[in-house]
Scaffold this motif. Structure first.
Motif, short mmCIF file in Angstrom:
data_model
loop_
_atom_site.label_atom_id
_atom_site.label_comp_id
_atom_site.label_asym_id
_atom_site.label_seq_id
_atom_site.Cartn_x
_atom_site.Cartn_y
_atom_site.Cartn_z
N GLY A 18 38.22 29.34 45.22
CA GLY A 18 39.04 29.91 44.18
C GLY A 18 38.46 31.29 44.02
N LYS A 19 37.16 31.57 43.57
CA LYS A 19 36.69 32.87 43.54
C LYS A 19 37.01 33.94 44.72
N ARG A 20 36.83 33.11 45.91
CA ARG A 20 36.97 34.10 47.12
C ARG A 20 38.40 34.44 47.40
N VAL A 21 39.24 33.50 46.98
CA VAL A 21 40.76 33.64 47.13
C VAL A 21 41.08 34.90 46.31
N LYS A 22 40.70 34.78 44.99
CA LYS A 22 40.96 35.84 43.91
C LYS A 22 40.30 37.19 44.32
N GLN A 23 39.08 37.15 44.80
CA GLN A 23 38.21 38.27 45.28
C GLN A 23 39.48 39.01 46.29
N LEU A 24 39.86 38.06 47.40
CA LEU A 24 40.74 38.91 48.28
C LEU A 24 41.86 39.31 47.61
N ARG A 25 42.63 38.47 47.17
CA ARG A 25 43.99 38.82 46.38
C ARG A 25 43.53 40.15 45.51
N PRO A 65 44.40 32.94 55.17
CA PRO A 65 44.16 34.05 55.92
C PRO A 65 45.29 34.76 56.48
N LYS A 66 46.22 34.33 56.94
CA LYS A 66 47.36 35.14 57.38
C LYS A 66 48.14 35.68 56.37
N ALA A 67 48.10 35.64 55.26
CA ALA A 67 48.85 36.26 53.97
C ALA A 67 47.79 37.45 53.97
N PHE A 68 46.28 37.13 54.01
CA PHE A 68 45.61 38.43 53.49
C PHE A 68 45.19 39.23 55.09
N GLU A 69 45.81 38.67 56.15
CA GLU A 69 45.67 39.29 57.50
C GLU A 69 44.14 39.61 57.80
N GLU A 71 40.90 37.06 59.73
CA GLU A 71 40.32 35.67 60.32
C GLU A 71 39.92 34.54 59.35
N MET A 72 40.18 33.43 59.92
CA MET A 72 39.87 32.27 59.11
C MET A 72 38.34 32.35 58.54
N HIS A 73 37.42 32.71 59.36
CA HIS A 73 36.07 32.76 58.85
C HIS A 73 35.81 33.71 57.91
N GLN A 74 36.76 34.65 57.42
CA GLN A 74 36.71 35.77 56.60
C GLN A 74 36.76 35.30 55.38
N LEU A 75 37.52 34.28 55.15
CA LEU A 75 37.86 33.40 54.03
C LEU A 75 36.80 32.84 53.30
N PHE A 76 35.99 32.24 53.99
CA PHE A 76 34.64 31.69 53.46
C PHE A 76 33.44 32.57 53.22
N GLU A 77 33.55 33.82 53.79
CA GLU A 77 32.49 34.73 53.27
C GLU A 77 31.94 34.89 52.03
#
Length: 77
Positions: A18-25, A65-69, A71-77
């Protein structure tokens, strides 16, 4: 049958994700509503993911990851 209390690391996974999603958003300048729209999710879903309250599926993990454009692995970094 096991409960979440028996696996406390599961809570950490949800919170960290959740923190990563918020950071990317935020870094992409998206509101929660905008992220929901471009990821084809209900607008109420994003806040619960970001708060670590939502059990998310592989389908969700594939949409974000598609929404953020990214790669999948970047969602978990």
């Amino acid at each position: 049958m096991s409960t979440i209390d028996e696996f406390p690391f599961m809570e950490d996974i949800k919170v960290n994700f959740g923190k990563r999603v918020k950071q990317l958003r935020v870094s992409n300048g998206y509101s929660q509503e905008k992220l929901a729209e471009i990821s084809d999710l209900d607008r109420t879903y994003i806040p619960s993911i970001e708060a670590g309250r939502r059990n998310f599926s592989l389908e969700i993990i594939n949409k974000l990851p598609k929404a953020f454009e990214i790669e999948m692995h970047q969602l978990f970094e």
